[in-house]
Design a protein around this motif. Structure first.
Motif, PDB file in Angstrom:
ATOM      1  N   ASN A  16      15.820 -51.047 -12.337  1.00  0.00           N
ATOM      2  CA  ASN A  16      14.977 -50.419 -13.354  1.00  0.00           C
ATOM      3  C   ASN A  16      14.731 -48.966 -12.988  1.00  0.00           C
ATOM      4  N   GLU A  17      14.635 -48.154 -13.997  1.00  0.00           N
ATOM      5  CA  GLU A  17      14.352 -46.742 -13.805  1.00  0.00           C
ATOM      6  C   GLU A  17      13.108 -46.396 -14.605  1.00  0.00           C
ATOM      7  N   TYR A  18      12.087 -45.949 -13.898  1.00  0.00           N
ATOM      8  CA  TYR A  18      10.824 -45.592 -14.546  1.00  0.00           C
ATOM      9  C   TYR A  18      10.702 -44.075 -14.574  1.00  0.00           C
ATOM     10  N   THR A  19      10.620 -43.513 -15.746  1.00  0.00           N
ATOM     11  CA  THR A  19      10.379 -42.082 -15.889  1.00  0.00           C
ATOM     12  C   THR A  19       8.880 -41.873 -16.008  1.00  0.00           C
ATOM     13  N   TYR A  20       8.335 -40.998 -15.172  1.00  0.00           N
ATOM     14  CA  TYR A  20       6.893 -40.789 -15.200  1.00  0.00           C
ATOM     15  C   TYR A  20       6.593 -39.339 -14.874  1.00  0.00           C
ATOM     16  N   GLY A  21       5.370 -38.972 -14.997  1.00  0.00           N
ATOM     17  CA  GLY A  21       4.960 -37.622 -14.652  1.00  0.00           C
ATOM     18  C   GLY A  21       3.829 -37.159 -15.545  1.00  0.00           C
ATOM     19  N   SER A  22       3.577 -35.882 -15.532  1.00  0.00           N
ATOM     20  CA  SER A  22       2.491 -35.322 -16.327  1.00  0.00           C
ATOM     21  C   SER A  22       2.889 -35.261 -17.789  1.00  0.00           C
ATOM     22  N   TYR A  23       1.908 -34.973 -18.620  1.00  0.00           N
ATOM     23  CA  TYR A  23       2.194 -34.856 -20.046  1.00  0.00           C
ATOM     24  C   TYR A  23       3.150 -33.697 -20.316  1.00  0.00           C
ATOM     25  N   GLU A  24       3.063 -32.657 -19.489  1.00  0.00           N
ATOM     26  CA  GLU A  24       3.955 -31.523 -19.680  1.00  0.00           C
ATOM     27  C   GLU A  24       5.408 -31.927 -19.475  1.00  0.00           C
ATOM     28  N   LYS A  25       5.640 -32.841 -18.555  1.00  0.00           N
ATOM     29  CA  LYS A  25       7.007 -33.254 -18.268  1.00  0.00           C
ATOM     30  C   LYS A  25       7.622 -34.039 -19.418  1.00  0.00           C
ATOM     31  N   VAL A  26       6.816 -34.834 -20.099  1.00  0.00           N
ATOM     32  CA  VAL A  26       7.382 -35.661 -21.157  1.00  0.00           C
ATOM     33  C   VAL A  26       7.254 -35.027 -22.538  1.00  0.00           C
ATOM     34  N   GLN A  27       6.578 -33.862 -22.616  1.00  0.00           N
ATOM     35  CA  GLN A  27       6.420 -33.215 -23.917  1.00  0.00           C
ATOM     36  C   GLN A  27       7.754 -32.901 -24.590  1.00  0.00           C
ATOM     37  N   PRO A  28       8.749 -32.380 -23.860  1.00  0.00           N
ATOM     38  CA  PRO A  28      10.053 -32.146 -24.523  1.00  0.00           C
ATOM     39  C   PRO A  28      10.653 -33.425 -25.096  1.00  0.00           C
ATOM     40  N   LEU A  29      10.431 -34.532 -24.404  1.00  0.00           N
ATOM     41  CA  LEU A  29      10.945 -35.809 -24.913  1.00  0.00           C
ATOM     42  C   LEU A  29      10.220 -36.205 -26.191  1.00  0.00           C
ATOM     43  N   ILE A  30       8.918 -35.949 -26.221  1.00  0.00           N
ATOM     44  CA  ILE A  30       8.148 -36.252 -27.430  1.00  0.00           C
ATOM     45  C   ILE A  30       8.647 -35.405 -28.597  1.00  0.00           C
ATOM     46  N   ASP A  31       8.858 -34.123 -28.343  1.00  0.00           N
ATOM     47  CA  ASP A  31       9.308 -33.217 -29.402  1.00  0.00           C
ATOM     48  C   ASP A  31      10.691 -33.599 -29.916  1.00  0.00           C
ATOM     49  N   GLN A  90       8.302 -44.769 -18.725  1.00  0.00           N
ATOM     50  CA  GLN A  90       9.332 -45.236 -19.648  1.00  0.00           C
ATOM     51  C   GLN A  90      10.327 -46.071 -18.860  1.00  0.00           C
ATOM     52  N   ASN A  91      10.420 -47.339 -19.205  1.00  0.00           N
ATOM     53  CA  ASN A  91      11.263 -48.252 -18.445  1.00  0.00           C
ATOM     54  C   ASN A  91      12.650 -48.339 -19.071  1.00  0.00           C
ATOM     55  N   ARG A  92      13.682 -48.155 -18.242  1.00  0.00           N
ATOM     56  CA  ARG A  92      15.055 -48.304 -18.682  1.00  0.00           C
ATOM     57  C   ARG A  92      15.791 -49.109 -17.609  1.00  0.00           C
ATOM     58  N   THR A  93      17.007 -49.518 -17.917  1.00  0.00           N
ATOM     59  CA  THR A  93      17.821 -50.292 -16.983  1.00  0.00           C
ATOM     60  C   THR A  93      19.055 -49.482 -16.626  1.00  0.00           C
ATOM     61  N   PHE A  94      19.360 -49.440 -15.348  1.00  0.00           N
ATOM     62  CA  PHE A  94      20.536 -48.686 -14.924  1.00  0.00           C
ATOM     63  C   PHE A  94      21.557 -49.600 -14.257  1.00  0.00           C
ATOM     64  N   THR A  95      22.802 -49.188 -14.332  1.00  0.00           N
ATOM     65  CA  THR A  95      23.896 -49.822 -13.613  1.00  0.00           C
ATOM     66  C   THR A  95      24.676 -48.729 -12.893  1.00  0.00           C
ATOM     67  N   ALA A  96      24.773 -48.829 -11.581  1.00  0.00           N
ATOM     68  CA  ALA A  96      25.517 -47.853 -10.783  1.00  0.00           C
ATOM     69  C   ALA A  96      26.707 -48.542 -10.135  1.00  0.00           C
ATOM     70  N   ILE A  97      27.882 -47.931 -10.262  1.00  0.00           N
ATOM     71  CA  ILE A  97      29.119 -48.496  -9.718  1.00  0.00           C
ATOM     72  C   ILE A  97      29.591 -47.606  -8.576  1.00  0.00           C
ATOM     73  N   TYR A  98      29.830 -48.223  -7.416  1.00  0.00           N
ATOM     74  CA  TYR A  98      30.251 -47.490  -6.229  1.00  0.00           C
ATOM     75  C   TYR A  98      31.637 -47.950  -5.773  1.00  0.00           C
ATOM     76  N   ASN A  99      32.412 -47.011  -5.302  1.00  0.00           N
ATOM     77  CA  ASN A  99      33.641 -47.313  -4.573  1.00  0.00           C
ATOM     78  C   ASN A  99      33.262 -47.418  -3.101  1.00  0.00           C
ATOM     79  N   ILE A 100      33.436 -48.604  -2.510  1.00  0.00           N
ATOM     80  CA  ILE A 100      33.025 -48.819  -1.122  1.00  0.00           C
ATOM     81  C   ILE A 100      34.230 -49.096  -0.222  1.00  0.00           C
ATOM     82  N   SER A 101      35.385 -48.517  -0.563  1.00  0.00           N
ATOM     83  CA  SER A 101      36.541 -48.678   0.318  1.00  0.00           C
ATOM     84  C   SER A 101      36.226 -48.115   1.699  1.00  0.00           C
ATOM     85  N   ASP A 102      35.370 -47.091   1.766  1.00  0.00           N
ATOM     86  CA  ASP A 102      34.814 -46.605   3.028  1.00  0.00           C
ATOM     87  C   ASP A 102      33.360 -47.046   3.053  1.00  0.00           C
ATOM     88  N   ARG A 103      33.068 -48.143   3.772  1.00  0.00           N
ATOM     89  CA  ARG A 103      31.716 -48.718   3.744  1.00  0.00           C
ATOM     90  C   ARG A 103      30.664 -47.767   4.295  1.00  0.00           C
TER      91      ARG A 103
END
Length: 728
Positions: A203-218, A228-241
């Protein structure tokens, strides 16, 4: 599908506008007032052109799509007004959408996604355990994975890679920290490992002051929570552990529900609730579209689908999107998504199909929601799977609610599901249990209803042409079913024994292992009829060679009331290998302390106190040898409590067992001749036969709290302004 027999009866009623909108389904129990309303409308001379009434498609549940963003907005605006009025929300909105013609331009479709190639193979010991899954060939996410040389685990919001083989040279190779941003918090929850590919989900939670999220509101025209809760998926190449390389990261709107991996495709299911967008009545329709970000597109926000591609069923009772994703792991195919207005509570997956299940409650004849357990139904959405692809197929609905993923199964193009109906404690609405068989079109073709009245399902397991069910209230009946004829399922036999099984695991095709609790029926003079006190953990081996006469071959009782095991809640906590006669699982053992007394009657009474809780005396792993001749033989115990100061934790405990941070074993696995127990404090390697310790890799315990990192014995220092932002 061919038209059902009842269509010719329903359509004339619909033409007369005689079906009130409170009748939500064709299989709903009609209230007396509703039936009177139907008769009244039929007998009227005037059909009432403006009167609210349902048509056949509304009742049958045929999915609707191809609507505009304006239509979608109207649907959710009407939904919100209905919810705030405590009324059923779909009635007017569905009617309006059916009559409307979409004029808006649909939102842009998903653009192409990344290209990636990876290698295969870890180069370790070939004899190793894997995650205990429901369906062979369908991998399930877990917070610990093992590939025969390396152990991958989630700890403190990070992913750690441990070189575990050979055991006498264990070492931590690297730590992957995904939380690299100042305005968001990453919470890693689960992993997949496929050769040289590591998949991280969280899970990825976006947080911060109102100033930080104001552009998102606009930009988005809505007023979000600071979190703001979202879900992430990260894919790694681990041929070199030692140096994992991030090849792709995707972040999706919505909360993670479940996932499965079939071959090189990750299938992920999300829930995205739309309540938050309704706070601003001037919101733009496109705000309703789920979005995602992809590192291959430089993190630019994109629409996951278009308004026209979002499907819904008439009479839907949710403001939630259920999002089903097919994410390629080894090629450059696009992400494929299916978005529907609905809900995901549990899933089952075969190699060919994905089934998403959710509970659907009825409404009364005033259109209001009510949690009537007797009328609750389970709705199941079926999706066809192929490499890199997912496509909605059909929907089924059965009475009752399911227990968990093991309540569902697919076999020879038929879907089987077990449910409980009614209320466990209400005599006039007695609980009872059902088993249904659905065809490939998700229509019920076979059923057994009213199984074990007064009891509820505690565990289910389907095995080919057979099914097994454990119900319980005061004693445990194990039912065996013959499912060889999908249209005529039968109860073959049952076995009544004390206690119950929370989880059933196949030993072989004719034997089952049950994991649960022992129980002592309450005495009549206690004033508790048809009731039992659960006791310590119970494991049992059942012989179902003759399903008409199942028997209990062996049992093992562990501890007293208060004994707990993660296995009773999570099947992935089990390590079982029949070829090695190996059975192991984490457990916290509680024992009732026997106190001395002088009065013989009091002493006898104290031994018959089934309600007494014990105190925890062991926290670790029990390792058994299991075979059909000798049953359960305790091979040894493994714990991470080793030093004298650790033992003081047991003597100082109060009413509840909290233990010492980090020492509770979460998983047990094997590589070669070594058992590995994984906990927050470290990984211990033990001999697989003697369970004697070989080595221990201790972790440095570091917590992460937002931007502050502090050691275990330090107090966190957080600015008051940040606390105000977090909890406002």
């Amino acid at each position: 599908k061919s038209d059902p027999w009842y269509r010719t009866f329903v359509e004339p009623l619909a033409e007369r506008k005689a079906i009130p909108t409170s009748i939500s389904d064709l299989d709903k129990s009609i209230a007396r007032g509703e039936m009177a309303e139907v008769i009244y409308r039929v007998q009227e001379e005037d059909t009432g052109g403006s009167r609210d009434s349902l048509n056949y498609e509304d009742l049958e549940g045929i999915p609707v799509s191809g609507k505009s963003c304006t239509d979608l907005k109207a649907l959710f605006e009407k939904a919100e007004s209905r919810i705030y009025m405590n009324r059923s929300w779909a009635d007017d909105a569905v009617m309006e959408m059916e009559e409307s013609v979409g004029m808006d331009v649909a939102a842009p479709a998903l653009e192409s996604t990344s290209k990636m190639t990876t290698g295969l193979g870890a180069g370790g010991e070939t004899d190793f355990s894997e995650t205990n899954v429901q369906v062979e060939g369908v991998d399930e996410a877990d917070f610990v994975k093992n590939d025969g040389k390396y152990i991958y685990m989630v700890k403190d919001g990070e992913v750690r890679i441990i070189e575990a083989y050979p055991a006498d040279d264990m070492k931590e190779l690297t730590t992957i920290d995904l939380d690299e941003s100042d305005d968001r918090n990453i919470n890693v929850t689960q992993l997949y490992v496929d050769g040289n590919i590591l998949v991280v989900i969280g899970n990825e939670y976006t947080y911060g002051s109102y100033e930080k999220v104001q552009p998102l509101i606009d930009a988005r025209h809505w007023y979000p929570n600071l979190h703001q809760n979202r879900t992430f998926t990260a894919i790694y190449n681990i041929s070199d552990r030692e140096n994992p390389r991030l090849t792709r990261k995707m972040t999706f709107d919505g909360n993670y529900s479940h996932s499965r991996r079939v071959g090189s495709t990750l299938y992920m299911v999300l829930n995205d609730n739309n309540n938050y967008v309704m706070s601003n009545p001037e919101f733009e329709p496109e705000v309703l579209l789920p979005r995602f970000q992809d590192s291959e597109s430089e993190g630019e926000e994109q629409f996951l689908t278009s308004c026209a591609d979002i499907s819904y069923f008439p009479r839907t009772r949710s403001m939630n999107y259920v999002i089903a994703l097919a994410i390629p792991l080894k090629n450059n195919k696009d992400i494929v998504s299916e978005v529907m207005i609905g809900n995901s509570q549990n899933i089952y997956a075969s190699k060919d199909n994905l089934y998403i299940a959710s509970t659907n409650y009825e409404r009364d004849h005033f259109g209001e929601f009510y949690h009537d357990w007797d009328n609750a139904k389970t709705v199941v959405y079926k999706y066809e799977l192929s490499p890199g692809e997912i496509e909605y197929d059909s929907r089924g609905k059965v009475p009752g609610t399911i227990l968990n993923q093991f309540s569902m199964d697919e076999h020879e193009k038929h879907f089987r599901i077990a449910t409980t109906q009614g209320n466990f404690w209400t005599p006039d609405n007695m609980a009872r249990n059902n088993l249904y068989v659905l065809d490939k079109g998700m229509e019920i073709v076979g059923e057994i209803e009213d199984i074990a009245p007064g009891e509820k399902i505690y565990s289910v397991r389907f095995m080919g042409d057979r099914g097994y069910m454990v119900t319980f209230r005061s004693i445990d009946p194990l039912f065996a079913f013959d499912l060889s004829d999908p249209k005529d399922p039968k109860i073959l036999g049952k076995l009544k024994i004390p206690g119950y099984s929370d989880y059933l695991h196949p030993y072989d095709e004719n034997h089952l292992i049950g994991f649960g609790k022992d129980a002592i029926p309450a005495k009549e003079d206690e004033g508790r009829s048809n009731f039992a006190w659960y006791q310590g953990m119970k494991i049992a081996l059942f012989d179902v060679t003759d399903p008409e006469n199942p028997t209990q071959l062996f049992t093992e009782l562990i501890g007293d009331r208060g004994t707990q095991s993660a296995l009773l809640r999570d099947h992935k906590a089990l390590l079982f290998d029949r070829s090695k006669n190996l059975l192991a699982f984490p457990i916290q053992v509680a024992e009732v302390q026997k106190k001395e007394c002088n009065n013989a009657d009091i002493c006898a009474l104290s031994k018959e106190m089934p309600s007494a809780y014990g105190e925890t005396v062991f926290d670790g792993v029990y390792v058994y040898t299991l075979d059909l001749e000798d049953g359960f033989q305790l091979r040894g115990k493994i714990t991470h409590y080793t030093e004298p100061k650790d033992e003081e934790v047991f003597t100082k405990q109060g009413d509840r067992w909290y233990g010492e941070y980090g020492k509770q074993i979460r998983r047990v696995l094997y590589i070669g001749q070594n058992l590995y127990t994984v906990a927050e404090d470290g990984v211990k390697a033990s001999d697989i036969n003697s369970t004697e310790e070989k080595s221990f890799l201790e972790f440095e315990s570091t917590y992460h709290y937002d931007d502050v990192i502090y050691e275990e014995d330090e107090e966190p220092m957080i600015e008051p302004s940040l606390i105000d932002v977090l909890f406002r």
